[in-house]
Design a protein around this motif. Sequence first.
Motif, PDB file in Angstrom:
ATOM      1  N   ILE A  70       0.842  -1.202   0.000  1.00  0.00           N
ATOM      2  CA  ILE A  70       0.000   0.000   0.000  1.00  0.00           C
ATOM      3  C   ILE A  70       0.876   1.251   0.000  1.00  0.00           C
ATOM      4  O   ILE A  70       0.612   2.225  -0.719  1.00  0.00           O
ATOM      5  CB  ILE A  70      -0.961  -0.009   1.204  1.00  0.00           C
ATOM      6  CG1 ILE A  70      -1.847  -1.260   1.170  1.00  0.00           C
ATOM      7  CG2 ILE A  70      -1.798   1.256   1.239  1.00  0.00           C
ATOM      8  CD1 ILE A  70      -2.666  -1.413  -0.090  1.00  0.00           C
ATOM      9  N   ILE A  71       1.931   1.222   0.804  1.00  0.00           N
ATOM     10  CA  ILE A  71       2.862   2.354   0.832  1.00  0.00           C
ATOM     11  C   ILE A  71       3.496   2.550  -0.542  1.00  0.00           C
ATOM     12  O   ILE A  71       3.611   3.683  -1.041  1.00  0.00           O
ATOM     13  CB  ILE A  71       3.944   2.137   1.914  1.00  0.00           C
ATOM     14  CG1 ILE A  71       3.311   2.149   3.316  1.00  0.00           C
ATOM     15  CG2 ILE A  71       5.042   3.193   1.819  1.00  0.00           C
ATOM     16  CD1 ILE A  71       4.255   1.755   4.429  1.00  0.00           C
ATOM     17  N   SER A  72       3.880   1.450  -1.176  1.00  0.00           N
ATOM     18  CA  SER A  72       4.485   1.537  -2.511  1.00  0.00           C
ATOM     19  C   SER A  72       3.527   2.168  -3.511  1.00  0.00           C
ATOM     20  O   SER A  72       3.912   3.033  -4.296  1.00  0.00           O
ATOM     21  CB  SER A  72       4.895   0.136  -2.996  1.00  0.00           C
ATOM     22  OG  SER A  72       5.887  -0.417  -2.175  1.00  0.00           O
ATOM     23  N   ARG A  73       2.281   1.743  -3.477  1.00  0.00           N
ATOM     24  CA  ARG A  73       1.297   2.270  -4.425  1.00  0.00           C
ATOM     25  C   ARG A  73       0.991   3.737  -4.158  1.00  0.00           C
ATOM     26  O   ARG A  73       0.812   4.527  -5.090  1.00  0.00           O
ATOM     27  CB  ARG A  73       0.033   1.428  -4.370  1.00  0.00           C
ATOM     28  CG  ARG A  73       0.181   0.047  -4.968  1.00  0.00           C
ATOM     29  CD  ARG A  73       0.330   0.115  -6.485  1.00  0.00           C
ATOM     30  NE  ARG A  73      -0.890   0.581  -7.104  1.00  0.00           N
ATOM     31  CZ  ARG A  73      -1.901  -0.215  -7.460  1.00  0.00           C
ATOM     32  NH1 ARG A  73      -1.808  -1.532  -7.259  1.00  0.00           N
ATOM     33  NH2 ARG A  73      -2.989   0.279  -8.025  1.00  0.00           N
ATOM     34  N   LEU A  74       0.919   4.115  -2.888  1.00  0.00           N
ATOM     35  CA  LEU A  74       0.668   5.517  -2.555  1.00  0.00           C
ATOM     36  C   LEU A  74       1.793   6.410  -3.069  1.00  0.00           C
ATOM     37  O   LEU A  74       1.547   7.487  -3.620  1.00  0.00           O
ATOM     38  CB  LEU A  74       0.518   5.681  -1.040  1.00  0.00           C
ATOM     39  CG  LEU A  74      -0.784   5.156  -0.433  1.00  0.00           C
ATOM     40  CD1 LEU A  74      -0.683   5.112   1.087  1.00  0.00           C
ATOM     41  CD2 LEU A  74      -1.981   6.021  -0.851  1.00  0.00           C
ATOM     42  N   LYS A  75       3.026   5.951  -2.910  1.00  0.00           N
ATOM     43  CA  LYS A  75       4.174   6.718  -3.392  1.00  0.00           C
ATOM     44  C   LYS A  75       4.232   6.745  -4.916  1.00  0.00           C
ATOM     45  O   LYS A  75       4.663   7.739  -5.520  1.00  0.00           O
ATOM     46  CB  LYS A  75       5.469   6.136  -2.824  1.00  0.00           C
ATOM     47  CG  LYS A  75       5.761   6.536  -1.394  1.00  0.00           C
ATOM     48  CD  LYS A  75       6.109   8.025  -1.308  1.00  0.00           C
ATOM     49  CE  LYS A  75       6.612   8.424   0.051  1.00  0.00           C
ATOM     50  NZ  LYS A  75       6.947   9.862   0.119  1.00  0.00           N
ATOM     51  N   LEU A  76       3.800   5.659  -5.538  1.00  0.00           N
ATOM     52  CA  LEU A  76       3.791   5.603  -6.996  1.00  0.00           C
ATOM     53  C   LEU A  76       2.758   6.568  -7.568  1.00  0.00           C
ATOM     54  O   LEU A  76       3.017   7.264  -8.558  1.00  0.00           O
ATOM     55  CB  LEU A  76       3.479   4.177  -7.451  1.00  0.00           C
ATOM     56  CG  LEU A  76       3.512   3.912  -8.959  1.00  0.00           C
ATOM     57  CD1 LEU A  76       4.934   4.133  -9.499  1.00  0.00           C
ATOM     58  CD2 LEU A  76       3.048   2.489  -9.253  1.00  0.00           C
ATOM     59  N   GLN A  77       1.606   6.623  -6.937  1.00  0.00           N
ATOM     60  CA  GLN A  77       0.545   7.513  -7.393  1.00  0.00           C
ATOM     61  C   GLN A  77       0.885   8.982  -7.174  1.00  0.00           C
ATOM     62  O   GLN A  77       0.575   9.836  -8.004  1.00  0.00           O
ATOM     63  CB  GLN A  77      -0.767   7.175  -6.671  1.00  0.00           C
ATOM     64  CG  GLN A  77      -1.411   5.877  -7.123  1.00  0.00           C
ATOM     65  CD  GLN A  77      -2.733   5.620  -6.429  1.00  0.00           C
ATOM     66  OE1 GLN A  77      -3.159   6.384  -5.560  1.00  0.00           O
ATOM     67  NE2 GLN A  77      -3.397   4.549  -6.798  1.00  0.00           N
ATOM     68  N   ASP A  78       1.524   9.272  -6.031  1.00  0.00           N
ATOM     69  CA  ASP A  78       1.863  10.659  -5.701  1.00  0.00           C
ATOM     70  C   ASP A  78       3.194  10.689  -4.955  1.00  0.00           C
ATOM     71  O   ASP A  78       3.233  10.509  -3.738  1.00  0.00           O
ATOM     72  CB  ASP A  78       0.761  11.282  -4.841  1.00  0.00           C
ATOM     73  CG  ASP A  78       1.068  12.732  -4.474  1.00  0.00           C
ATOM     74  OD1 ASP A  78       2.068  13.288  -4.977  1.00  0.00           O
ATOM     75  OD2 ASP A  78       0.302  13.309  -3.667  1.00  0.00           O
ATOM     76  N   PRO A  79       4.295  10.895  -5.672  1.00  0.00           N
ATOM     77  CA  PRO A  79       5.616  10.892  -5.030  1.00  0.00           C
ATOM     78  C   PRO A  79       5.770  11.948  -3.938  1.00  0.00           C
ATOM     79  O   PRO A  79       6.671  11.845  -3.093  1.00  0.00           O
ATOM     80  CB  PRO A  79       6.571  11.170  -6.199  1.00  0.00           C
ATOM     81  CG  PRO A  79       5.822  10.730  -7.410  1.00  0.00           C
ATOM     82  CD  PRO A  79       4.389  11.058  -7.128  1.00  0.00           C
TER      83      PRO A  79
END
Length: 424
Positions: A70-79
């Motif tokens: 989830i953390i990875s996806r959140l960072k991918l969506q909005d760095p």
Amino acid sequence: MYLLYRFAIRCALVLLPIISVFSKKLQRAVAGRKGLFDELRSHYSKVSTYRKKIVIHVASFGELEQAKPIISRLKLQDPTVHIHLTFFSPSGFDNAKGKYLLPDLISYLPFDSLQNARKFVEVTRPDLVIFVRYDVWHSINRELRKVNVPMVLICATMEASKANSVLTKSLYRDTYNNFQRILAIRESDKQAIITLGVDDSIVEVCGDTRFDQVVQRNNENLSQPQEVLPSKVLESIQSQEKIIIIVGSSWEIEEKMWSDLLQNSELSKKILLIVAPHEVSISHIEKLQKLFSNSILYSNISQFIDESIVIVDSIGKLFALYQYADIAYVGGGFGAGVHNTLEAAVWGCPIIVGPNHLRSQEIGELVKAGSGYTIVSETEVLEVVTKLLSDIRLREKMAISAKNYVMTNVGAIEKIMNTISQFN
């Protein structure tokens, strides 16, 4: 009941300095929180007000594995999103701090007094808070709700017996109803949570992100293969027609059990045993070297000369090593609880675990699917291993079943991200 909870927390905090004298883990928990609010104020004073701020709380390292995708996806969506990862457990915190670099900040969650809860919310001022699995601290939860901070509970679990407890219901009902969404792993978890008196419109089944996580790691290993075991080791095993058994995340009682098995049976002639202990301190590795004769440290594997035991003396190798296993014994079942069986299952390993596994529903599902065995004694381990050694078709059938079990349970990440996007 919440007033009683607050009183209990206050009493616990008063007694904690005394109680912690008898527990190194508690000492670390207390010491780790000293100066916490000064650290938080200093950090957040430098965070731009234009950045979205998300706090993600996990109890320990196991829950971190559920939060990582989830953390990875959140960072991918909005760095630019600011991720603050909090821990309750010292073991989880120590294993992540300075090693897991994706979050912008890793800290302890303060002990859940009303005063601490208010200070934490005031300092962090998050736009969204995500709790993982079950570690929902009641005062912090209530303070977040007071200031209308959206909260989502992911990979939520709840035992039916606990949900039917009058004390649990009276304490958890309001806390769980404060969440905007509760994303349960299974239908049984959802029904147990609703039994608490939680509004069923906020509870849905989304699955467990650990399945997605291990599949992703498995794919990464397959796409970029690494020689975790040198070819000369594999060639030696094949020439002697040995099979590889990995004892992963083992505790001392289990290491002694496997040492006894190798000394008291013909087992050692038929297998290469790879022991990847839960604790990899220098002193513990030295104990293992004394416990297992004819062993070699993994750090010296290039010097392998047909030893029958490999002792893994570093962390981070176990997952990739499972690809070589014909049988996996996942440790913890004679201790605090079985460790992650999915890491072995995704590689198609027949799995054996000890008796303390009742809180891990996937183990029951793996056994039901024909992918694993549960044992309660050294005698049973020998019986199961002997059976698997002599029946390659059974091992192959269990391997396929284990892999299929993991693959049919992926998809939680997409469901959870769809929900989070409503509040992010």
